[in-house]
Design an enzyme around this catalytic site. Sequence first.
Site, PDB file in Angstrom:
ATOM      1  N   LYS A 114      -0.042  -6.864  13.997  1.00 43.51           N
ATOM      2  CA  LYS A 114       0.110  -7.415  12.862  1.00 43.51           C
ATOM      3  C   LYS A 114      -0.595  -7.757  12.430  1.00 43.51           C
ATOM      4  O   LYS A 114      -1.524  -7.659  10.870  1.00 43.51           O
ATOM      5  CB  LYS A 114       0.437  -8.587  13.145  1.00 43.51           C
ATOM      6  CG  LYS A 114       2.031  -9.293  13.590  1.00 43.51           C
ATOM      7  CD  LYS A 114       2.317  -9.984  13.370  1.00 43.51           C
ATOM      8  CE  LYS A 114       3.899 -10.154  14.415  1.00 43.51           C
ATOM      9  NZ  LYS A 114       4.484 -11.682  14.915  1.00 43.51           N
ATOM     10  N   LYS A 197      12.556  -0.924  16.554  1.00 45.55           N
ATOM     11  CA  LYS A 197      12.666  -2.390  17.006  1.00 45.55           C
ATOM     12  C   LYS A 197      12.959  -2.977  15.047  1.00 45.55           C
ATOM     13  O   LYS A 197      12.396  -2.770  14.266  1.00 45.55           O
ATOM     14  CB  LYS A 197      11.612  -3.435  17.414  1.00 45.55           C
ATOM     15  CG  LYS A 197      11.852  -4.900  17.973  1.00 45.55           C
ATOM     16  CD  LYS A 197      10.759  -5.743  18.086  1.00 45.55           C
ATOM     17  CE  LYS A 197      10.101  -5.626  16.964  1.00 45.55           C
ATOM     18  NZ  LYS A 197       8.601  -7.089  17.323  1.00 45.55           N
ATOM     19  N   LYS A 200      12.413  -8.882  12.222  1.00 42.44           N
ATOM     20  CA  LYS A 200      11.812 -10.105  10.682  1.00 42.44           C
ATOM     21  C   LYS A 200      11.114  -9.142   9.896  1.00 42.44           C
ATOM     22  O   LYS A 200      10.853  -9.831   8.820  1.00 42.44           O
ATOM     23  CB  LYS A 200      11.300 -11.418  11.601  1.00 42.44           C
ATOM     24  CG  LYS A 200      12.747 -11.627  11.676  1.00 42.44           C
ATOM     25  CD  LYS A 200      12.264 -13.488  11.586  1.00 42.44           C
ATOM     26  CE  LYS A 200      13.119 -14.291  13.470  1.00 42.44           C
ATOM     27  NZ  LYS A 200      12.478 -15.369  14.320  1.00 42.44           N
TER      28      LYS A 200
HETATM   29  P1  TYM Z   1      10.477 -14.134  18.135  1.00 46.99           P
HETATM   30  O1  TYM Z   1      10.828 -15.366  16.687  1.00 46.99           O
HETATM   31  O2  TYM Z   1       9.421 -13.290  17.268  1.00 46.99           O
HETATM   32  O3  TYM Z   1      11.634 -13.290  18.201  1.00 46.99           O
HETATM   33  C1  TYM Z   1      12.561 -14.919  19.156  1.00 46.99           C
HETATM   34  C2  TYM Z   1      12.910 -13.865  20.232  1.00 46.99           C
HETATM   35  O4  TYM Z   1      14.256 -12.785  19.849  1.00 46.99           O
HETATM   36  C3  TYM Z   1      13.739 -11.311  20.728  1.00 46.99           C
HETATM   37  N1  TYM Z   1      13.423 -10.843  19.270  1.00 46.99           N
HETATM   38  C4  TYM Z   1      14.025  -9.134  20.533  1.00 46.99           C
HETATM   39  N2  TYM Z   1      15.240  -8.907  21.463  1.00 46.99           N
HETATM   40  C5  TYM Z   1      15.377  -7.808  21.045  1.00 46.99           C
HETATM   41  N3  TYM Z   1      15.873  -6.711  20.115  1.00 46.99           N
HETATM   42  C6  TYM Z   1      15.195  -6.899  18.948  1.00 46.99           C
HETATM   43  N4  TYM Z   1      14.833  -6.067  17.968  1.00 46.99           N
HETATM   44  C7  TYM Z   1      14.002  -8.504  19.061  1.00 46.99           C
HETATM   45  N5  TYM Z   1      13.315  -8.862  18.636  1.00 46.99           N
HETATM   46  C8  TYM Z   1      12.983 -10.104  18.606  1.00 46.99           C
HETATM   47  C9  TYM Z   1      11.970 -12.014  21.184  1.00 46.99           C
HETATM   48  O5  TYM Z   1      11.464 -10.819  22.212  1.00 46.99           O
HETATM   49  C10 TYM Z   1      12.217 -13.547  21.580  1.00 46.99           C
HETATM   50  O6  TYM Z   1      12.624 -13.735  22.948  1.00 46.99           O
HETATM   51  N6  TYM Z   1       6.169 -15.378  19.972  1.00 46.99           N
HETATM   52  C11 TYM Z   1       7.906 -15.687  20.454  1.00 46.99           C
HETATM   53  C12 TYM Z   1       8.048 -17.503  19.713  1.00 46.99           C
HETATM   54  C13 TYM Z   1       7.456 -17.938  21.495  1.00 46.99           C
HETATM   55  C14 TYM Z   1       7.657 -17.937  22.192  1.00 46.99           C
HETATM   56  C15 TYM Z   1       7.391 -18.841  22.977  1.00 46.99           C
HETATM   57  C16 TYM Z   1       9.086 -17.188  23.620  1.00 46.99           C
HETATM   58  C17 TYM Z   1       6.598 -19.321  21.274  1.00 46.99           C
HETATM   59  N7  TYM Z   1       6.829 -19.507  21.989  1.00 46.99           N
HETATM   60  C18 TYM Z   1       7.315 -19.695  24.268  1.00 46.99           C
HETATM   61  C19 TYM Z   1       9.262 -17.598  24.802  1.00 46.99           C
HETATM   62  C20 TYM Z   1       8.037 -18.449  25.154  1.00 46.99           C
HETATM   63  C21 TYM Z   1       8.415 -14.419  19.152  1.00 46.99           C
HETATM   64  O7  TYM Z   1       7.657 -14.686  18.059  1.00 46.99           O
HETATM   65  O8  TYM Z   1       9.831 -14.983  19.443  1.00 46.99           O
END
Ligand code: TYM
Length: 334
Positions: A114, A197, A200
């Site tokens: 990023k 992947k 968003k």
């Molecule tokens: P975020 O908001 O980007 O995504 C939410 C969840 O979706 C999963 N994900 C995917 N899984 C499979 N294929 C994909 N293409 C794909 N894109 C996204 C992510 O792995 C995630 O599980 N840092 C985290 C948010 C967070 C969090 C936490 C997660 C903040 N605190 C505590 C777990 C525990 C994030 O940016 O997810």
Amino acid sequence: MSKKRVLSGIQPTHDSFHLGNYLGALKQWVALQKDNDAFYCVVDLHALTVETDPKLLERRTLLSAAQLIAIGVDPKQCTLFIQSHVPAHNQLAWVLECLTGFGEAGRMTQFKDKSQKGGNDRTNVGLFTYPILQAADILLYQADFVPVGEDQRQHIELTRDLGQRFNSKYKEVFNIPQAQIIKSLAKINDLQDPTAKMSKSANSMSGVIELLDLPEVTIKKFKSSVTDTGKEVKYDEKEKAGISNLLTIHSAFSGKSIKDIESEFAGKGYGDFKTQVGEIVVAALDPIRKRTEELMGDQSELLRILKSGADKANEVASKTLADAYAALGLIKNG
Ligand code: TYM
């Protein structure tokens, strides 16, 4: 046997979640809430690392909560809350920041990606400390399992390292969690660039299936998905990345094995296959979109649910924070 604790979070950075979020993480959230003590949060503080219009952030936070409920996250079976409603997240994050090496934080691949994209001037310090706030999210709830997609594995490793570091330096305060990653669904790829992947932050949304897309939009995106010059519907990640991604999606929604789907489409063209995957996905997503709209129609009820979740989350989180503060030698007020 006492129930295991589960915690996970999702960022409200867009109006709609996408298929990667749904298959990689959110379907697991729903499944795990039944037999575990699950805490799920909309991580609005993490979303501040991306500059967003305040009105939009407000709307997206509520839309995220509504989508989670529409998907099947049940506030009667789990604790659903908004991260910023629980101040202990920031408070523990500071403590953990003081235990994290500068180089250690700099090695996080999401940060590297990023910050490279944004350049030095547009990279804020929040992006650098982002995984440490995530570690606080998890450790505060003494989580055993963290259901996530593959891209979060490194952040959960950091969480484990920080928890262990605190425990051995001061006192056993934190449970050390494990990432819960379902291998076959951990990385759903972009339909236009099937080696990348689904994300968003993709440059174009034409390869990203959004849960709130209208059916005709979803069908169109599947029909125009990028495949290869061959003819056979066969799982082969290297040579047929697009078809393999579509097979994974089909199987996740239809419940059929990849082998059975391959046989079903033997001798048929890619066109039929793409259309069928689109139709299966629309059948599952259409009720989610409609339910989300209904829930957004009664925002006071949504806020009531989130308040009750935050009350429960605050109870657990403030106890862990008090234990951590005491272990550090921070004097209690009164
Ligand atoms: P975020 O908001 O980007 O995504 C939410 C969840 O979706 C999963 N994900 C995917 N899984 C499979 N294929 C994909 N293409 C794909 N894109 C996204 C992510 O792995 C995630 O599980 N840092 C985290 C948010 C967070 C969090 C936490 C997660 C903040 N605190 C505590 C777990 C525990 C994030 O940016 O997810």
